[in-house]
Design a protein around this motif. Sequence first.
Motif, PDB file in Angstrom:
ATOM      1  N   SER A 176       0.849  -1.180   0.000  1.00 54.97           N
ATOM      2  CA  SER A 176       0.000   0.000   0.000  1.00 54.97           C
ATOM      3  C   SER A 176       0.886   1.232   0.000  1.00 54.97           C
ATOM      4  O   SER A 176       2.126   1.128  -0.038  1.00 54.97           O
ATOM      5  CB  SER A 176      -0.932   0.013   1.224  1.00 54.97           C
ATOM      6  OG  SER A 176      -0.178   0.180   2.410  1.00 54.97           O
ATOM      7  N   GLN A 177       0.274   2.392   0.078  1.00 52.84           N
ATOM      8  CA  GLN A 177       1.045   3.638   0.055  1.00 52.84           C
ATOM      9  C   GLN A 177       2.018   3.724   1.224  1.00 52.84           C
ATOM     10  O   GLN A 177       3.122   4.246   1.087  1.00 52.84           O
ATOM     11  CB  GLN A 177       0.088   4.835   0.087  1.00 52.84           C
ATOM     12  CG  GLN A 177       0.797   6.180  -0.041  1.00 52.84           C
ATOM     13  CD  GLN A 177      -0.187   7.321  -0.200  1.00 52.84           C
ATOM     14  OE1 GLN A 177      -1.387   7.168   0.023  1.00 52.84           O
ATOM     15  NE2 GLN A 177       0.307   8.468  -0.614  1.00 52.84           N
ATOM     16  N   ASP A 178       1.609   3.198   2.358  1.00 54.36           N
ATOM     17  CA  ASP A 178       2.413   3.323   3.572  1.00 54.36           C
ATOM     18  C   ASP A 178       3.066   2.023   4.020  1.00 54.36           C
ATOM     19  O   ASP A 178       3.648   1.965   5.108  1.00 54.36           O
ATOM     20  CB  ASP A 178       1.545   3.874   4.722  1.00 54.36           C
ATOM     21  CG  ASP A 178       0.916   5.209   4.382  1.00 54.36           C
ATOM     22  OD1 ASP A 178       1.641   6.070   3.861  1.00 54.36           O
ATOM     23  OD2 ASP A 178      -0.295   5.375   4.620  1.00 54.36           O
ATOM     24  N   LEU A 179       2.926   0.979   3.218  1.00 55.82           N
ATOM     25  CA  LEU A 179       3.449  -0.308   3.651  1.00 55.82           C
ATOM     26  C   LEU A 179       4.248  -0.970   2.531  1.00 55.82           C
ATOM     27  O   LEU A 179       3.692  -1.445   1.532  1.00 55.82           O
ATOM     28  CB  LEU A 179       2.310  -1.235   4.093  1.00 55.82           C
ATOM     29  CG  LEU A 179       2.727  -2.604   4.635  1.00 55.82           C
ATOM     30  CD1 LEU A 179       3.697  -2.455   5.804  1.00 55.82           C
ATOM     31  CD2 LEU A 179       1.497  -3.407   5.069  1.00 55.82           C
ATOM     32  N   ASN A 228      -7.335   0.961  -2.935  1.00 58.04           N
ATOM     33  CA  ASN A 228      -7.887   1.810  -1.874  1.00 58.04           C
ATOM     34  C   ASN A 228      -7.460   3.273  -2.016  1.00 58.04           C
ATOM     35  O   ASN A 228      -7.091   3.931  -1.044  1.00 58.04           O
ATOM     36  CB  ASN A 228      -7.469   1.290  -0.499  1.00 58.04           C
ATOM     37  CG  ASN A 228      -7.955  -0.114  -0.230  1.00 58.04           C
ATOM     38  OD1 ASN A 228      -9.015  -0.508  -0.706  1.00 58.04           O
ATOM     39  ND2 ASN A 228      -7.187  -0.885   0.517  1.00 58.04           N
ATOM     40  N   GLY A 229      -7.500   3.786  -3.243  1.00 58.10           N
ATOM     41  CA  GLY A 229      -7.157   5.172  -3.481  1.00 58.10           C
ATOM     42  C   GLY A 229      -5.688   5.436  -3.740  1.00 58.10           C
ATOM     43  O   GLY A 229      -5.317   6.518  -4.220  1.00 58.10           O
ATOM     44  N   PHE A 230      -4.840   4.470  -3.445  1.00 52.93           N
ATOM     45  CA  PHE A 230      -3.408   4.603  -3.715  1.00 52.93           C
ATOM     46  C   PHE A 230      -3.139   4.155  -5.144  1.00 52.93           C
ATOM     47  O   PHE A 230      -3.515   3.055  -5.545  1.00 52.93           O
ATOM     48  CB  PHE A 230      -2.610   3.752  -2.727  1.00 52.93           C
ATOM     49  CG  PHE A 230      -1.160   3.569  -3.088  1.00 52.93           C
ATOM     50  CD1 PHE A 230      -0.343   4.666  -3.348  1.00 52.93           C
ATOM     51  CD2 PHE A 230      -0.600   2.302  -3.170  1.00 52.93           C
ATOM     52  CE1 PHE A 230       0.992   4.507  -3.675  1.00 52.93           C
ATOM     53  CE2 PHE A 230       0.736   2.121  -3.489  1.00 52.93           C
ATOM     54  CZ  PHE A 230       1.533   3.240  -3.745  1.00 52.93           C
ATOM     55  N   ILE A 231      -2.481   5.022  -5.939  1.00 48.71           N
ATOM     56  CA  ILE A 231      -2.179   4.708  -7.333  1.00 48.71           C
ATOM     57  C   ILE A 231      -0.667   4.581  -7.505  1.00 48.71           C
ATOM     58  O   ILE A 231       0.085   5.502  -7.178  1.00 48.71           O
ATOM     59  CB  ILE A 231      -2.723   5.786  -8.285  1.00 48.71           C
ATOM     60  CG1 ILE A 231      -4.255   5.875  -8.159  1.00 48.71           C
ATOM     61  CG2 ILE A 231      -2.331   5.461  -9.726  1.00 48.71           C
ATOM     62  CD1 ILE A 231      -4.871   6.968  -9.004  1.00 48.71           C
ATOM     63  N   LEU A 232      -0.254   3.424  -7.993  1.00 45.56           N
ATOM     64  CA  LEU A 232       1.157   3.160  -8.250  1.00 45.56           C
ATOM     65  C   LEU A 232       1.363   3.121  -9.759  1.00 45.56           C
ATOM     66  O   LEU A 232       0.710   2.336 -10.457  1.00 45.56           O
ATOM     67  CB  LEU A 232       1.566   1.823  -7.626  1.00 45.56           C
ATOM     68  CG  LEU A 232       3.018   1.360  -7.824  1.00 45.56           C
ATOM     69  CD1 LEU A 232       3.979   2.303  -7.099  1.00 45.56           C
ATOM     70  CD2 LEU A 232       3.181  -0.074  -7.315  1.00 45.56           C
TER      71      LEU A 232
END
Length: 250
Positions: A176-179, A228-232
């Motif tokens: 995820s964005q933070d993990l 969940n809203g995080f775009i990579l």
Amino acid sequence: MREKPLRCLLVDDEPKARFLLSSFLKDIKGVEILGETGNSQTAIDLIVDGNPDLVFLDIDMPGKDGLQIAKEIRDLNLDTLIVFVTAHDTFGIEAIKLSAMDYLLKPICREELRKLIARIRCLPDRLSNPQKLQDLIQYAETKKIRFNTRYGFKIVNVCDIICIQAEGNYCNLILSQDLEFMVSYNLSHVERLINDKRFIRIDRSTLVNLEYFSELNKKTRMCSFEKNGFILTLKASIKGIKELEDRQLF
């Protein structure tokens, strides 16, 4: 005991495999073949329209694999039995056994097919198949792997992984964005550990989870994955783009 003909649908992207299975089934009394296809979306349409008693479903298919088609059957509340067909243990034969679903190994053996049809005929009509299917899907979606790190290890749910990027003899897992964290394996080893058809390489050093694919710009070769809203956003090689296209995502 079943008295009506057992109405079957064959779903496999290999024409030769469909031909062999079809020829074996035609030799079994009381079996009717409704149709066959190598396309996942056509398979869903045929199941909805034809309401077959039994679907022979290849696990390892381009585009949507057999498990994804099974999930659609579940979500649509379609009342049909499924027999998974596989050339190797891509998904996990033990998982299929534990869920009490039936399966056939390629190359298909005529006698094993006869035994399978006999077992199905002895079942009460479509006995608890939705629950068996749900158990199997739940197992697949909660598959966890232990990854060694520099300071210990982490237990990760495979379906939570968005991307894996090679860093020399190590790999960076992005969830995820933070993990994200580094694991003490090279990319080839991680790929073998995961052993999941939802993951493909978009270049030599990047493995991605197609569950989170959202967009591709062919001009820039940039592809996006969203969770969940995080775009990579990652750049794909020409070979990686072809792999995406072969999966019939577009």
